[in-house]
Design an enzyme around this catalytic site. Structure first.
Site, PDB file in Angstrom:
ATOM      1  N   TYR A  74      39.480  46.153  31.478  1.00  0.00           N
ATOM      2  CA  TYR A  74      40.166  45.228  30.390  1.00  0.00           C
ATOM      3  C   TYR A  74      41.312  45.738  29.557  1.00  0.00           C
ATOM      4  O   TYR A  74      42.106  45.187  28.460  1.00  0.00           O
ATOM      5  CB  TYR A  74      39.202  44.162  29.442  1.00  0.00           C
ATOM      6  CG  TYR A  74      38.347  43.223  29.825  1.00  0.00           C
ATOM      7  CD1 TYR A  74      38.991  42.525  31.107  1.00  0.00           C
ATOM      8  CD2 TYR A  74      36.652  43.630  30.076  1.00  0.00           C
ATOM      9  CE1 TYR A  74      37.855  41.863  32.100  1.00  0.00           C
ATOM     10  CE2 TYR A  74      35.912  42.837  31.107  1.00  0.00           C
ATOM     11  CZ  TYR A  74      36.590  41.884  31.927  1.00  0.00           C
ATOM     12  OH  TYR A  74      35.300  41.255  32.997  1.00  0.00           O
TER      13      TYR A  74
ATOM     14  N   ASN B  20      42.611  31.992  28.997  1.00  0.00           N
ATOM     15  CA  ASN B  20      41.006  32.910  29.965  1.00  0.00           C
ATOM     16  C   ASN B  20      40.847  32.596  29.741  1.00  0.00           C
ATOM     17  O   ASN B  20      40.052  33.023  27.934  1.00  0.00           O
ATOM     18  CB  ASN B  20      42.116  33.774  29.120  1.00  0.00           C
ATOM     19  CG  ASN B  20      40.721  35.075  30.413  1.00  0.00           C
ATOM     20  OD1 ASN B  20      40.109  34.628  31.068  1.00  0.00           O
ATOM     21  ND2 ASN B  20      41.278  36.696  29.818  1.00  0.00           N
TER      22      ASN B  20
ATOM     23  N   HIS C  86      34.773  30.947  36.601  1.00  0.00           N
ATOM     24  CA  HIS C  86      34.081  31.296  37.664  1.00  0.00           C
ATOM     25  C   HIS C  86      32.617  29.946  37.981  1.00  0.00           C
ATOM     26  O   HIS C  86      32.011  29.470  38.341  1.00  0.00           O
ATOM     27  CB  HIS C  86      33.318  32.334  37.846  1.00  0.00           C
ATOM     28  CG  HIS C  86      33.684  33.671  37.886  1.00  0.00           C
ATOM     29  ND1 HIS C  86      35.295  33.344  38.106  1.00  0.00           N
ATOM     30  CD2 HIS C  86      34.698  33.862  36.772  1.00  0.00           C
ATOM     31  CE1 HIS C  86      36.365  34.555  37.797  1.00  0.00           C
ATOM     32  NE2 HIS C  86      35.137  35.162  36.692  1.00  0.00           N
TER      33      HIS C  86
ATOM     34  N   ASP D 265      37.022  20.121  34.391  1.00  0.00           N
ATOM     35  CA  ASP D 265      37.717  18.964  34.106  1.00  0.00           C
ATOM     36  C   ASP D 265      38.939  18.367  32.804  1.00  0.00           C
ATOM     37  O   ASP D 265      40.030  17.710  33.446  1.00  0.00           O
ATOM     38  CB  ASP D 265      37.006  17.603  33.938  1.00  0.00           C
ATOM     39  CG  ASP D 265      35.808  18.050  34.968  1.00  0.00           C
ATOM     40  OD1 ASP D 265      36.398  18.450  36.129  1.00  0.00           O
ATOM     41  OD2 ASP D 265      34.693  17.509  35.404  1.00  0.00           O
TER      42      ASP D 265
ATOM     43  N   HIS E 131      45.084  36.114  33.301  1.00  0.00           N
ATOM     44  CA  HIS E 131      43.537  37.386  33.610  1.00  0.00           C
ATOM     45  C   HIS E 131      43.442  38.719  32.577  1.00  0.00           C
ATOM     46  O   HIS E 131      44.891  38.754  33.482  1.00  0.00           O
ATOM     47  CB  HIS E 131      42.372  36.956  34.401  1.00  0.00           C
ATOM     48  CG  HIS E 131      41.793  35.606  35.210  1.00  0.00           C
ATOM     49  ND1 HIS E 131      40.854  35.261  34.215  1.00  0.00           N
ATOM     50  CD2 HIS E 131      42.010  34.526  35.632  1.00  0.00           C
ATOM     51  CE1 HIS E 131      40.399  34.468  34.877  1.00  0.00           C
ATOM     52  NE2 HIS E 131      41.368  33.597  35.479  1.00  0.00           N
ATOM     53  N   LEU E 132      43.602  39.503  32.921  1.00  0.00           N
ATOM     54  CA  LEU E 132      43.409  40.643  32.641  1.00  0.00           C
ATOM     55  C   LEU E 132      43.258  41.804  33.155  1.00  0.00           C
ATOM     56  O   LEU E 132      44.407  42.784  33.983  1.00  0.00           O
ATOM     57  CB  LEU E 132      42.820  41.032  31.378  1.00  0.00           C
ATOM     58  CG  LEU E 132      43.144  40.407  29.934  1.00  0.00           C
ATOM     59  CD1 LEU E 132      41.762  40.725  29.000  1.00  0.00           C
ATOM     60  CD2 LEU E 132      44.232  41.793  29.022  1.00  0.00           C
ATOM     61  N   SER E 133      42.240  40.903  34.178  1.00  0.00           N
ATOM     62  CA  SER E 133      41.699  41.906  35.611  1.00  0.00           C
ATOM     63  C   SER E 133      42.074  40.970  36.633  1.00  0.00           C
ATOM     64  O   SER E 133      43.170  40.273  36.283  1.00  0.00           O
ATOM     65  CB  SER E 133      40.089  42.671  35.525  1.00  0.00           C
ATOM     66  OG  SER E 133      39.828  40.934  35.905  1.00  0.00           O
TER      67      SER E 133
ATOM     68  N   ARG F  61      33.187  36.422  41.295  1.00  0.00           N
ATOM     69  CA  ARG F  61      34.194  36.208  40.216  1.00  0.00           C
ATOM     70  C   ARG F  61      35.180  35.325  41.116  1.00  0.00           C
ATOM     71  O   ARG F  61      36.373  35.597  40.555  1.00  0.00           O
ATOM     72  CB  ARG F  61      34.683  37.748  39.621  1.00  0.00           C
ATOM     73  CG  ARG F  61      33.756  38.018  38.308  1.00  0.00           C
ATOM     74  CD  ARG F  61      34.457  39.145  37.660  1.00  0.00           C
ATOM     75  NE  ARG F  61      33.558  39.971  37.287  1.00  0.00           N
ATOM     76  CZ  ARG F  61      32.934  39.963  36.016  1.00  0.00           C
ATOM     77  NH1 ARG F  61      33.076  39.132  35.390  1.00  0.00           N
ATOM     78  NH2 ARG F  61      31.687  40.839  35.743  1.00  0.00           N
TER      79      ARG F  61
HETATM   80  C1  DQA Z   1      38.673  37.870  32.434  1.00  0.00           C
HETATM   81  C2  DQA Z   1      37.875  38.081  34.362  1.00  0.00           C
HETATM   82  C3  DQA Z   1      36.310  37.294  34.148  1.00  0.00           C
HETATM   83  O1  DQA Z   1      35.277  37.511  35.620  1.00  0.00           O
HETATM   84  C4  DQA Z   1      35.719  37.690  33.432  1.00  0.00           C
HETATM   85  O2  DQA Z   1      34.124  36.876  32.987  1.00  0.00           O
HETATM   86  C5  DQA Z   1      35.739  37.993  31.986  1.00  0.00           C
HETATM   87  C6  DQA Z   1      37.404  38.276  31.931  1.00  0.00           C
HETATM   88  C7  DQA Z   1      39.846  38.744  32.791  1.00  0.00           C
HETATM   89  O3  DQA Z   1      40.816  38.505  32.355  1.00  0.00           O
HETATM   90  O4  DQA Z   1      40.050  39.447  33.326  1.00  0.00           O
HETATM   91  O5  DQA Z   1      35.252  37.533  30.970  1.00  0.00           O
HETATM   92  O6  DQA Z   1      39.034  36.561  32.176  1.00  0.00           O
END
Ligand code: DQA
Length: 154
Positions: free
Chosen positions: A23, A74, A80, A87, A102-104, A113
């Site tokens: 992250y 985010n 997930h 909703d 998302h960061l990743s 995920r």
């Molecule tokens: C996340 C990816 C999710 O799977 C994870 O639970 C996170 C960060 C991301 O920003 O990459 O907490 O949302």
């Protein structure tokens, strides 16, 4: 001025210290400050909120639908699992632009995920670029708002 709300889900308050190899090293405060500054340059008022609580995130999505022009979300781990946040986002998207951030790249990670409950109800997704994902999402939101006539040249 057009307004963009940014919502960060659970554990993102730990950014910088939490799994930095995944992250990054930047803190959430610093990301938020950059977004506010970038927003100013783009003619947007940016308001940010982080919560570890699903219901609070649902409330915050409702609030964005009522008082903002776009939402960057985010939902972190709730991406997930949370039908409730999905909703809320589906309802919000009927009124405002919504971008998932998302960061990743969650799809490239563990199997649990690889499904985003939000993906089907957002206008777009930006992921995998670390904190840059947020800045790019804000730029995308400004383009969407311009295309929709909500944001005009200053
Ligand atoms: C996340 C990816 C999710 O799977 C994870 O639970 C996170 C960060 C991301 O920003 O990459 O907490 O949302």
């Amino acid at each position: 001025m057009a307004k963009v709300h940014v919502l960060h889900g659970p554990n993102l308050d730990l950014l910088g210290e939490r799994e930095p190899e995944t992250y990054g090293h930047q803190s959430l405060d610093s990301i938020d400050q950059e977004l506010v500054a970038l927003g100013r340059n783009l003619g947007l008022v940016v308001e940010t909120l982080q919560s570890n609580h699903e219901g609070q995130l649902v409330d915050a999505v409702h609030e964005a639908a009522r008082s903002a022009d776009a939402l960057l979300i985010n939902a972190a781990g709730y991406t997930h699992t949370s039908v409730a946040i999905r909703d809320a986002v589906a309802a919000a998207r009927a009124r405002i632009a919504v971008l998932e951030v998302h960061l990743s790249i969650p799809e490239a990670r563990e199997v649990f995920r690889q499904v985003s409950l939000l993906a089907g109800v957002v206008d777009g997704r930006i992921e995998g670029l670390g904190s840059l994902s947020y800045g790019l999402a804000l730029r995308a939101a400004s383009e969407l708002l311009r295309a929709r006539g909500v944001l005009r040249d200053q």
